[in-house]
Design a protein around this motif. Structure first.
Motif, short mmCIF file in Angstrom:
data_model
loop_
_atom_site.label_atom_id
_atom_site.label_comp_id
_atom_site.label_asym_id
_atom_site.label_seq_id
_atom_site.Cartn_x
_atom_site.Cartn_y
_atom_site.Cartn_z
N ARG A 147 6.96 -2.84 53.44
CA ARG A 147 5.83 -3.77 53.43
C ARG A 147 4.71 -3.25 52.55
O ARG A 147 4.10 -4.00 51.79
N ARG A 148 4.42 -1.96 52.66
CA ARG A 148 3.32 -1.39 51.87
C ARG A 148 3.61 -1.46 50.38
O ARG A 148 2.73 -1.76 49.58
N VAL A 149 4.82 -1.16 50.02
CA VAL A 149 5.19 -1.17 48.61
C VAL A 149 4.99 -2.55 48.02
O VAL A 149 4.62 -2.69 46.86
N LYS A 150 5.18 -3.57 48.83
CA LYS A 150 5.02 -4.93 48.32
C LYS A 150 3.56 -5.29 48.07
O LYS A 150 3.26 -6.05 47.17
N ARG A 151 2.67 -4.80 48.88
CA ARG A 151 1.28 -5.25 48.80
C ARG A 151 0.36 -4.26 48.09
O ARG A 151 -0.69 -4.67 47.58
N ARG A 152 0.72 -3.02 48.12
CA ARG A 152 -0.14 -2.00 47.53
C ARG A 152 0.70 -1.15 46.58
O ARG A 152 1.86 -0.91 46.86
N PRO A 153 0.10 -0.70 45.50
CA PRO A 153 0.90 0.06 44.53
C PRO A 153 1.17 1.48 44.99
O PRO A 153 0.95 2.43 44.25
N VAL A 154 1.62 1.65 46.21
CA VAL A 154 1.87 2.98 46.74
C VAL A 154 2.98 3.69 45.98
O VAL A 154 3.08 4.92 46.01
N GLY A 155 3.80 2.91 45.29
CA GLY A 155 4.90 3.53 44.57
C GLY A 155 4.44 4.62 43.63
O GLY A 155 5.12 5.62 43.44
N PHE A 156 3.27 4.44 43.07
CA PHE A 156 2.77 5.42 42.11
C PHE A 156 2.54 6.79 42.74
O PHE A 156 2.52 7.80 42.06
N ARG A 157 2.33 6.80 44.05
CA ARG A 157 2.10 8.08 44.72
C ARG A 157 3.37 8.90 44.83
O ARG A 157 3.33 10.06 45.24
N LEU A 158 4.50 8.29 44.54
CA LEU A 158 5.77 9.01 44.67
C LEU A 158 6.24 9.57 43.35
O LEU A 158 7.19 10.35 43.30
N LEU A 159 5.61 9.17 42.26
CA LEU A 159 6.04 9.61 40.93
C LEU A 159 5.05 10.64 40.39
O LEU A 159 3.91 10.71 40.82
N PRO A 160 5.48 11.42 39.40
CA PRO A 160 4.54 12.32 38.72
C PRO A 160 3.43 11.51 38.06
O PRO A 160 3.55 10.29 37.91
N ASP A 161 2.36 12.19 37.66
CA ASP A 161 1.25 11.49 37.03
C ASP A 161 1.69 10.71 35.80
O ASP A 161 1.18 9.62 35.55
N THR A 193 -2.42 -4.89 34.59
CA THR A 193 -3.37 -4.11 33.78
C THR A 193 -3.74 -2.79 34.45
O THR A 193 -4.81 -2.24 34.22
N LEU A 194 -2.85 -2.29 35.28
CA LEU A 194 -3.13 -1.04 35.98
C LEU A 194 -2.37 0.14 35.38
O LEU A 194 -2.46 1.27 35.86
N LEU A 195 -1.62 -0.13 34.31
CA LEU A 195 -0.87 0.94 33.66
C LEU A 195 -1.62 1.38 32.42
O LEU A 195 -2.09 0.56 31.63
N ILE A 196 -1.73 2.68 32.24
CA ILE A 196 -2.33 3.22 31.03
C ILE A 196 -1.21 3.72 30.13
O ILE A 196 -0.42 4.58 30.54
N ASP A 197 -1.15 3.17 28.93
CA ASP A 197 -0.15 3.61 27.96
C ASP A 197 -0.61 4.94 27.38
O ASP A 197 -1.63 5.03 26.72
N LEU A 198 0.16 5.99 27.64
CA LEU A 198 -0.26 7.32 27.22
C LEU A 198 0.05 7.57 25.74
O LEU A 198 -0.29 8.63 25.20
N SER A 217 0.52 6.19 32.85
CA SER A 217 -0.07 6.67 34.09
C SER A 217 -0.74 5.49 34.78
O SER A 217 -0.92 4.43 34.20
N PHE A 218 -1.10 5.71 36.03
CA PHE A 218 -1.65 4.65 36.85
C PHE A 218 -3.18 4.69 36.80
O PHE A 218 -3.78 5.73 36.98
N ASN A 219 -3.78 3.55 36.53
CA ASN A 219 -5.24 3.48 36.44
C ASN A 219 -5.87 3.35 37.83
O ASN A 219 -6.16 2.26 38.31
N LYS A 220 -6.08 4.50 38.43
CA LYS A 220 -6.52 4.56 39.82
C LYS A 220 -7.93 3.99 39.98
O LYS A 220 -8.22 3.27 40.94
N GLU A 221 -8.81 4.31 39.04
CA GLU A 221 -10.20 3.85 39.13
C GLU A 221 -10.24 2.32 39.10
O GLU A 221 -10.91 1.69 39.92
N LYS A 222 -9.51 1.75 38.16
CA LYS A 222 -9.50 0.30 38.06
C LYS A 222 -8.94 -0.34 39.32
O LYS A 222 -9.45 -1.34 39.81
#
Lengths: 235, 235
Positions: A147-161, A193-198, A217-222
């Motif tokens: 459920r969380r993965v669907k509503r919140r981008p928690v997936g990013f917390r499982l991957l490297p920066d 628009t939450l992905l930063i192209d490195l 990387s994931f744009n956490k601030e945004k």
DNA sequence: GGGGATAGTGTAACATTTTCAAAAATTCGG
DNA sequence: CCGAATTTTTGAAAATGTTACACTATCCCC
């Protein structure tokens, strides 16, 4: 009759907290388990757990356990699941277990006392029979994660920066137990628009072979700003 | 160090269960509250709660409370929310409160011992300061209800067996705190094929005046089958 | 039988989701 | 160094779902 707060409670219960820790190895979601050295569950695996000290907060107990396991403080993402009190009865009385879950980057952690507790990552599709009622807890945690993965981008917390879209897609497919069309997946992710192209590429030789892929990387601030305005990640 | 199950727990905690009971009066979602007669919360409202007897199941305790309040057994829809243990400390020691919630048709219940406990329905937009940490629990329950209403047709549990689409729409608008276009709402509901047209009309004279509206009931059997196949109600 | 109030109905624009395939970049082996 | 193998990247068209919007029908009351 309701007897609250008129009646007297009996202070005869012990509390424990357990942690369902999800990690991701690139192909499987895994759960961290310890091995019991005591009857009646000698040899069985179980969730990292500890008894609460008197007047210790539930969440604080979960955080302490996290720090003991990984050597660093997780800033935010521990969440309570539920109280589980059905199965396990300690010989000395009743124990209520308040289960929590957390997501970890496997690239971050430092194993400290893992050998001592005989700890291991187990793929969450292959969890064996666990001690106590911990199978029930893991099952509940898997559903919460979905459920969380669907509503919140928690997936990013499982991957490297820094990660590739391919890794992200495998993660989502694993967590949600379904497959996505590659083009649609990328479209949807870019639209957030939450992905930063490195603007650099992963080394092809390092992991598989062949063409190296773009790192993001994931744009956490945004995301923090968007969340305040009621943004839903939406899968 | 993990100390589970190696260490000895201390059995010094008491358990209580609370129930967040949502009812619907046609215009407002309401929460059932009791009035405290004891210091330090004399006069304050609080959630129906009871201390657990030794070795009583958490859910069973919630069900007992439900039966005490309404005089009938709710077959299914009680759900645990969380354990709350932050605020309230009984003079005799620590109390952990495991909160549950349930949905009731106000047309069903029979008040039994309500006067004795000075119980009342309070609109969930106007919950005053409650005793203990019960405001936090109600807040949590409201969020859970919102999520459930979106994914599962729990709304039907709050209405009488026979209801009009107008009533249903008011309920959804209240629970989700947004408004829907009437035509689109009806379209969406009909598309679920979970409404049974009872082919009779509500008596216009009974409620307001004017044109009587078509009555429907919820096709529970069909929903059970669809749920097994992973159906999401979706709002 | 006319006024007031709520119930009931369809269509067009817009947004989102789904389906589908070919070209570009890199590695490896010969 | 070149060709084969592998993986990344990219877009357009069709289908589906969502939103916006306004008038008629029915019943009650006077």
């Amino acid at each position: 009759m309701l007897h609250y707060p008129q009646e007297e409670p009996s202070f005869a219960v012990a509390l424990s907290t357990s942690l369902v820790l999800f990690g991701f190895d690139g192909n499987n979601l895994q759960v961290l388990l310890a091995k019991s050295k005591r009857a009646p569950y000698d040899g069985a695996l179980f969730l990292p757990s500890r008894y609460l000290n008197e007047n210790e907060e539930l969440m604080l107990s979960a955080r302490k356990m996290f720090k003991q396991l990984f050597g660093y403080e997780d800033p935010t993402m521990i969440e309570q699941l539920q109280a589980f009190g059905k199965v396990f009865r300690h010989p000395g009385g009743r124990v209520i277990n308040v289960a929590h879950y957390a997501l970890v980057r496997k690239s971050d952690f430092q194993a400290s006392n893992w050998d001592e507790n005989d700890m291991q990552w187990v793929p969450f599709t292959q969890i064996p029979d666990l001690a106590f009622d911990h199978n029930e807890i893991v099952q509940y945690a898997k559903e919460r994660l979905k459920r969380r993965v669907k509503r919140r981008p928690v997936g990013f917390r499982l991957l490297p920066d820094e990660f590739t879209l391919g890794q992200l897609q495998v993660l989502y497919e694993t967590a949600l137990e379904k497959t996505f069309d590659k083009r649609n997946f990328r479209k949807k992710l870019f639209k957030t628009t939450l992905l930063i192209d490195l603007e650099k590429k992963a080394d092809g030789r390092a992991d598989g072979q062949h063409k190296g892929s773009q790192l993001f990387s994931f744009n956490k601030e945004k995301y923090q700003k968007m969340k305040i305005q009621g943004y839903d990640f939406l899968f």
